[in-house]
Scaffold this motif. Sequence first.
Motif, PDB file in Angstrom:
ATOM      1  N   GLN A 131     -10.088  -2.611  -2.822  1.00  0.00           N
ATOM      2  CA  GLN A 131      -8.862  -1.842  -2.972  1.00  0.00           C
ATOM      3  C   GLN A 131      -7.793  -2.648  -3.672  1.00  0.00           C
ATOM      4  O   GLN A 131      -7.797  -3.877  -3.618  1.00  0.00           O
ATOM      5  N   GLY A 132      -6.932  -1.935  -4.337  1.00  0.00           N
ATOM      6  CA  GLY A 132      -5.808  -2.557  -5.011  1.00  0.00           C
ATOM      7  C   GLY A 132      -4.582  -1.705  -4.814  1.00  0.00           C
ATOM      8  O   GLY A 132      -4.679  -0.478  -4.734  1.00  0.00           O
ATOM      9  N   SER A 133      -3.418  -2.326  -4.703  1.00  0.00           N
ATOM     10  CA  SER A 133      -2.182  -1.557  -4.553  1.00  0.00           C
ATOM     11  C   SER A 133      -1.034  -2.306  -5.210  1.00  0.00           C
ATOM     12  O   SER A 133      -1.125  -3.500  -5.487  1.00  0.00           O
ATOM     13  N   VAL A 134       0.035  -1.586  -5.461  1.00  0.00           N
ATOM     14  CA  VAL A 134       1.241  -2.171  -6.035  1.00  0.00           C
ATOM     15  C   VAL A 134       2.433  -1.578  -5.299  1.00  0.00           C
ATOM     16  O   VAL A 134       2.397  -0.425  -4.864  1.00  0.00           O
ATOM     17  N   ASN A 135       3.476  -2.376  -5.131  1.00  0.00           N
ATOM     18  CA  ASN A 135       4.696  -1.882  -4.497  1.00  0.00           C
ATOM     19  C   ASN A 135       5.415  -0.924  -5.438  1.00  0.00           C
ATOM     20  O   ASN A 135       5.563  -1.214  -6.623  1.00  0.00           O
ATOM     21  N   LEU A 136       5.866   0.183  -4.900  1.00  0.00           N
ATOM     22  CA  LEU A 136       6.738   1.079  -5.650  1.00  0.00           C
ATOM     23  C   LEU A 136       8.184   0.681  -5.440  1.00  0.00           C
ATOM     24  O   LEU A 136       9.038   0.874  -6.287  1.00  0.00           O
ATOM     25  N   ASN A 137       8.467   0.123  -4.261  1.00  0.00           N
ATOM     26  CA  ASN A 137       9.818  -0.313  -3.931  1.00  0.00           C
ATOM     27  C   ASN A 137       9.713  -1.356  -2.828  1.00  0.00           C
ATOM     28  O   ASN A 137       8.844  -1.279  -1.969  1.00  0.00           O
ATOM     29  N   SER A 138      10.577  -2.338  -2.865  1.00  0.00           N
ATOM     30  CA  SER A 138      10.616  -3.307  -1.774  1.00  0.00           C
ATOM     31  C   SER A 138      12.010  -3.882  -1.661  1.00  0.00           C
ATOM     32  O   SER A 138      12.774  -3.886  -2.622  1.00  0.00           O
ATOM     33  N   ALA A 139      12.334  -4.308  -0.478  1.00  0.00           N
ATOM     34  CA  ALA A 139      13.638  -4.911  -0.214  1.00  0.00           C
ATOM     35  C   ALA A 139      13.425  -6.051   0.764  1.00  0.00           C
ATOM     36  O   ALA A 139      12.512  -6.019   1.579  1.00  0.00           O
TER      37      ALA A 139
END
Length: 161
Positions: A131-139
């Motif tokens: 699996q692979g993922s990427v952040n759409l938003n982070s704080a």
Amino acid sequence: MNTQKQDTKILAAKYLRKGNRTIGLTATKEVGSFDYSAIDPSIGYFLTNKWLIMSHLSFYHNPEYKSAFSISPELRYYQPVSATTQIFLRGAATLGVLQNNLTVGHIREPNHSLEVGIGLNRFIAENVSVQGSVNLNSASGNFKTDRSPKVKVGFQYFINR
């Protein structure tokens, strides 16, 4: 007639089910930074056929710290695209436990962050997926400062109850 193609079509229905568990290992890299990287072992439990709750232990290194450790509870929603592939949405809260500051030479206030991301889960064997993922938003920090997005790539092992 039971062919290998028919067998792979039941993988998602067999392993993404209420009560099943998963363990995994994820590598994380911050986009645009050659300094930040993390290794995250994880364990998870399916609350329903599409909702997974999991927890990561993050061991990471960046230029400011010699080492750091955090716990990240995460909630995922899996949406099948095909029999062996699913898109998932993820939300995670990183709770910093320990940061050993290299420049100051002592332990300092740990970092906290929130992440929302999207990913792809694909079965590559009977109960193993990549699996692979990427952040759409982070704080991070005070939860108002945006950080560079992170790309996560890993393996999950699904345990059928």
